[in-house]
Design a protein around this motif. Structure first.
Motif, PDB file in Angstrom:
ATOM      1  N   GLN A 167       2.596  -4.550  -7.311  1.00 35.01           N
ATOM      2  CA  GLN A 167       3.491  -4.575  -6.153  1.00 35.01           C
ATOM      3  C   GLN A 167       2.729  -4.552  -4.827  1.00 35.01           C
ATOM      4  O   GLN A 167       3.305  -4.842  -3.782  1.00 35.01           O
ATOM      5  N   VAL A 168       1.450  -4.204  -4.868  1.00 36.82           N
ATOM      6  CA  VAL A 168       0.639  -4.228  -3.645  1.00 36.82           C
ATOM      7  C   VAL A 168      -0.549  -5.186  -3.784  1.00 36.82           C
ATOM      8  O   VAL A 168      -1.523  -5.087  -3.053  1.00 36.82           O
ATOM      9  N   ARG A 169      -0.451  -6.140  -4.690  1.00 41.61           N
ATOM     10  CA  ARG A 169      -1.532  -7.094  -4.916  1.00 41.61           C
ATOM     11  C   ARG A 169      -1.871  -7.880  -3.662  1.00 41.61           C
ATOM     12  O   ARG A 169      -3.003  -8.308  -3.482  1.00 41.61           O
ATOM     13  N   HIS A 170      -0.884  -8.046  -2.782  1.00 41.78           N
ATOM     14  CA  HIS A 170      -1.142  -8.758  -1.522  1.00 41.78           C
ATOM     15  C   HIS A 170      -2.169  -8.028  -0.655  1.00 41.78           C
ATOM     16  O   HIS A 170      -2.773  -8.614   0.232  1.00 41.78           O
ATOM     17  N   MET A 171      -2.393  -6.751  -0.943  1.00 45.48           N
ATOM     18  CA  MET A 171      -3.350  -5.947  -0.179  1.00 45.48           C
ATOM     19  C   MET A 171      -4.761  -5.990  -0.771  1.00 45.48           C
ATOM     20  O   MET A 171      -5.678  -5.384  -0.223  1.00 45.48           O
ATOM     21  N   LEU A 172      -4.943  -6.711  -1.884  1.00 45.79           N
ATOM     22  CA  LEU A 172      -6.227  -6.706  -2.577  1.00 45.79           C
ATOM     23  C   LEU A 172      -7.402  -7.084  -1.671  1.00 45.79           C
ATOM     24  O   LEU A 172      -8.407  -6.360  -1.665  1.00 45.79           O
ATOM     25  N   PRO A 173      -7.322  -8.159  -0.879  1.00 43.50           N
ATOM     26  CA  PRO A 173      -8.469  -8.477  -0.020  1.00 43.50           C
ATOM     27  C   PRO A 173      -8.824  -7.340   0.950  1.00 43.50           C
ATOM     28  O   PRO A 173      -9.993  -7.011   1.131  1.00 43.50           O
ATOM     29  N   GLU A 174      -7.801  -6.720   1.522  1.00 43.67           N
ATOM     30  CA  GLU A 174      -8.018  -5.603   2.450  1.00 43.67           C
ATOM     31  C   GLU A 174      -8.614  -4.398   1.721  1.00 43.67           C
ATOM     32  O   GLU A 174      -9.529  -3.738   2.230  1.00 43.67           O
ATOM     33  N   ILE A 175      -8.111  -4.121   0.514  1.00 40.55           N
ATOM     34  CA  ILE A 175      -8.611  -2.990  -0.270  1.00 40.55           C
ATOM     35  C   ILE A 175     -10.067  -3.231  -0.656  1.00 40.55           C
ATOM     36  O   ILE A 175     -10.913  -2.342  -0.520  1.00 40.55           O
ATOM     37  N   LYS A 176     -10.378  -4.451  -1.107  1.00 40.29           N
ATOM     38  CA  LYS A 176     -11.759  -4.763  -1.479  1.00 40.29           C
ATOM     39  C   LYS A 176     -12.693  -4.640  -0.277  1.00 40.29           C
ATOM     40  O   LYS A 176     -13.818  -4.163  -0.408  1.00 40.29           O
ATOM     41  N   LYS A 177     -12.212  -5.057   0.881  1.00 36.50           N
ATOM     42  CA  LYS A 177     -13.031  -4.953   2.096  1.00 36.50           C
ATOM     43  C   LYS A 177     -13.285  -3.482   2.433  1.00 36.50           C
ATOM     44  O   LYS A 177     -14.397  -3.097   2.786  1.00 36.50           O
ATOM     45  N   THR A 178     -12.247  -2.654   2.316  1.00 42.62           N
ATOM     46  CA  THR A 178     -12.365  -1.229   2.607  1.00 42.62           C
ATOM     47  C   THR A 178     -13.321  -0.541   1.635  1.00 42.62           C
ATOM     48  O   THR A 178     -14.177   0.238   2.038  1.00 42.62           O
ATOM     49  N   VAL A 179     -13.177  -0.834   0.353  1.00 40.42           N
ATOM     50  CA  VAL A 179     -13.985  -0.190  -0.685  1.00 40.42           C
ATOM     51  C   VAL A 179     -15.422  -0.726  -0.683  1.00 40.42           C
ATOM     52  O   VAL A 179     -16.364   0.018  -0.951  1.00 40.42           O
ATOM     53  N   GLY A 180     -15.575  -1.986  -0.349  1.00 36.80           N
ATOM     54  CA  GLY A 180     -16.909  -2.586  -0.346  1.00 36.80           C
ATOM     55  C   GLY A 180     -17.504  -2.588  -1.741  1.00 36.80           C
ATOM     56  O   GLY A 180     -16.813  -2.892  -2.714  1.00 36.80           O
ATOM     57  N   ASP A 181     -18.764  -2.203  -1.851  1.00 32.65           N
ATOM     58  CA  ASP A 181     -19.424  -2.205  -3.159  1.00 32.65           C
ATOM     59  C   ASP A 181     -19.498  -0.807  -3.780  1.00 32.65           C
ATOM     60  O   ASP A 181     -20.308  -0.553  -4.662  1.00 32.65           O
ATOM     61  N   LYS A 182     -18.644   0.091  -3.314  1.00 35.63           N
ATOM     62  CA  LYS A 182     -18.636   1.459  -3.846  1.00 35.63           C
ATOM     63  C   LYS A 182     -18.234   1.511  -5.319  1.00 35.63           C
ATOM     64  O   LYS A 182     -18.733   2.329  -6.075  1.00 35.63           O
ATOM     65  N   CYS A 183     -17.279   0.635  -5.700  1.00 31.38           N
ATOM     66  CA  CYS A 183     -16.823   0.582  -7.085  1.00 31.38           C
ATOM     67  C   CYS A 183     -16.023  -0.697  -7.301  1.00 31.38           C
ATOM     68  O   CYS A 183     -15.575  -1.316  -6.333  1.00 31.38           O
ATOM     69  N   PRO A 184     -15.829  -1.087  -8.575  1.00 33.23           N
ATOM     70  CA  PRO A 184     -15.020  -2.281  -8.844  1.00 33.23           C
ATOM     71  C   PRO A 184     -13.549  -2.048  -8.488  1.00 33.23           C
ATOM     72  O   PRO A 184     -13.032  -0.934  -8.619  1.00 33.23           O
ATOM     73  N   VAL A 185     -12.898  -3.121  -8.036  1.00 31.20           N
ATOM     74  CA  VAL A 185     -11.477  -3.082  -7.672  1.00 31.20           C
ATOM     75  C   VAL A 185     -10.799  -4.281  -8.317  1.00 31.20           C
ATOM     76  O   VAL A 185     -11.298  -5.407  -8.223  1.00 31.20           O
ATOM     77  N   GLU A 186      -9.662  -4.051  -8.962  1.00 32.93           N
ATOM     78  CA  GLU A 186      -8.930  -5.151  -9.589  1.00 32.93           C
ATOM     79  C   GLU A 186      -7.443  -4.838  -9.612  1.00 32.93           C
ATOM     80  O   GLU A 186      -7.048  -3.674  -9.609  1.00 32.93           O
ATOM     81  N   VAL A 187      -6.631  -5.888  -9.650  1.00 31.58           N
ATOM     82  CA  VAL A 187      -5.175  -5.731  -9.771  1.00 31.58           C
ATOM     83  C   VAL A 187      -4.825  -5.546 -11.249  1.00 31.58           C
ATOM     84  O   VAL A 187      -5.389  -6.232 -12.113  1.00 31.58           O
ATOM     85  N   ILE A 188      -3.919  -4.648 -11.525  1.00 29.82           N
ATOM     86  CA  ILE A 188      -3.438  -4.448 -12.891  1.00 29.82           C
ATOM     87  C   ILE A 188      -2.603  -5.666 -13.272  1.00 29.82           C
ATOM     88  O   ILE A 188      -1.755  -6.118 -12.488  1.00 29.82           O
ATOM     89  N   ALA A 189      -2.835  -6.198 -14.463  1.00 27.99           N
ATOM     90  CA  ALA A 189      -2.065  -7.351 -14.941  1.00 27.99           C
ATOM     91  C   ALA A 189      -0.574  -7.010 -14.930  1.00 27.99           C
ATOM     92  O   ALA A 189      -0.172  -5.944 -15.401  1.00 27.99           O
ATOM     93  N   MET A 190       0.210  -7.930 -14.389  1.00 31.91           N
ATOM     94  CA  MET A 190       1.655  -7.724 -14.262  1.00 31.91           C
ATOM     95  C   MET A 190       2.296  -7.374 -15.609  1.00 31.91           C
ATOM     96  O   MET A 190       3.113  -6.459 -15.696  1.00 31.91           O
ATOM     97  N   ARG A 191       1.904  -8.074 -16.651  1.00 33.99           N
ATOM     98  CA  ARG A 191       2.488  -7.826 -17.976  1.00 33.99           C
ATOM     99  C   ARG A 191       2.155  -6.413 -18.462  1.00 33.99           C
ATOM    100  O   ARG A 191       3.017  -5.698 -18.957  1.00 33.99           O
ATOM    101  N   ASP A 192       0.889  -6.018 -18.328  1.00 35.38           N
ATOM    102  CA  ASP A 192       0.488  -4.676 -18.770  1.00 35.38           C
ATOM    103  C   ASP A 192       1.188  -3.597 -17.957  1.00 35.38           C
ATOM    104  O   ASP A 192       1.584  -2.567 -18.489  1.00 35.38           O
TER     105      ASP A 192
END
Length: 100
Positions: free
Chosen positions: A56-81
């Motif tokens: 529901q917040v996948r649209h924020m992924l680019p912003e979240i990845k930018k904020t987190v940087g290389d601190k840890c991996p970031v991914e969207v949870i698969a909609m089906r799962d």
């Protein structure tokens, strides 16, 4: 290891977190799995080993990845799962991200 899930209010993922905790216990995986609102991402990201984002917040992924940087991996949870509350698959996703 800290697996953190982020969504709008941190509440809609609570059932998924419980299922992931059950899956981790079955696999003897020592993990702290918790859900939070994206509003406190900056407060929690330093502790995270992997961050999973609710669909529901996948649209924020680019912003979240930018904020987190290389601190840890970031991914969207698969909609089906997410929709099927498949804690096994989401845990597998998190563990796979940690191995990269």
């Amino acid at each position: 290891m800290n697996i953190y899930l982020f969504c709008n209010a941190g509440m809609s993922t609570s059932v998924l977190v419980k299922k992931m905790q059950e899956a981790a216990a079955k696999r003897n995986v020592d993990a702290n799995i918790a859900a939070f609102s994206v509003e406190i991402l900056q407060d929690k990201m330093e502790e995270a080993d992997v961050i999973l984002v609710g669909p529901q917040v996948r649209h924020m992924l680019p912003e979240i990845k930018k904020t987190v940087g290389d601190k840890c991996p970031v991914e969207v949870i698969a909609m089906r799962d997410y929709g099927m509350i498949n804690g096994e698959n989401v845990l597998t996703t998190a563990l796979n991200l940690l191995q990269k």
